[in-house]
Write an enzyme that holds these catalytic residues in place. Sequence first.
Site, mmCIF file in Angstrom:
data_model
loop_
_atom_site.group_PDB
_atom_site.id
_atom_site.type_symbol
_atom_site.label_atom_id
_atom_site.label_comp_id
_atom_site.label_asym_id
_atom_site.label_seq_id
_atom_site.Cartn_x
_atom_site.Cartn_y
_atom_site.Cartn_z
ATOM 1 C CB SER A 1 -0.904 0.009 1.246
ATOM 2 O OG SER A 1 -0.141 0.310 2.411
ATOM 3 C CB SER B 1 0.530 3.356 4.656
ATOM 4 O OG SER B 1 1.448 2.305 4.887
ATOM 5 C CE LYS C 1 0.702 1.236 8.701
ATOM 6 N NZ LYS C 1 0.060 1.913 7.535
ATOM 7 C CB SER D 1 -0.677 5.939 7.089
ATOM 8 O OG SER D 1 -0.233 4.916 7.973
#
Length: 262
Positions: free
Chosen positions: A67, A69, A124, A227
């Site tokens: 993704s 994010s 992350k 995100s």
Amino acid sequence: MNFALILFVLLVMTGIIWLIDLVWLKKHRNKSDKDPWWVEYGASFFPVILVVFVLRSFIVEPFKIPSGSMIPTLLVGDFILVNKYTYGIRLPVIDKKIIDVNLPARGDVMVFRYPEDPSLDYIKRVIGLPGDTVAYQNKRLSINGKPVPVVAEGDYLHPERLYYSRRYRETLGEVSYSILNDGDAPAYIPDASRFPGRENCKYNTAGVICRVPAGHYFVMGDNRDNSRDSRAWGFVPEENIVGKAFFIWLNFSDPGRIGSFK
């Protein structure tokens, strides 16, 4: 799909075949006889699977960015390597830590099992450590009451969607990286879950303020308004950690990105 478990099962099966052939079948087979197909394949695949299993379980694991994010640091389609021993040695399959090495540091890009669905791996940036108070108010980050330094870098054009985000250089401790903000996105968190430890967080129209519980970490994506992270689903337990991302080894659409991430 639990790839580690599948790999472990294959390792055990081929290992048993290799061992039986080594200690018994070879001794009762004429040298001129051809190995049975199941012995030939099982014994030949065993060392290959063993090497892959050891590398993936204890040293590095490949991971594909699914993704946006982490844009602009990591793009969709990046294939990265994750260091499996940076944060400690864990037993494969059951993921139990047996040797401590290092703890996650602020600014690390970390892969972990998603707390709401541990079958999924997420990536992350580590923002808050156990005991930290993390405040994300009006799209600006503070740690323990101290604003995190940020400098404007100009607009960022998303090539696939053809729109601009505001780009900033954020410095967290000794780590400096780019983040994105969308001017039309709200500062408040619209979709926060009822996650464990939510009582440690205070939500308001400006965003969220959280105190990170012991044994947990607060993580955020660099693409801040695109995100869903600790602001929405809470903290990452220490036992969910997979490893530290450190290298882009492939991107089919942009080979120039290989090695661009540290």
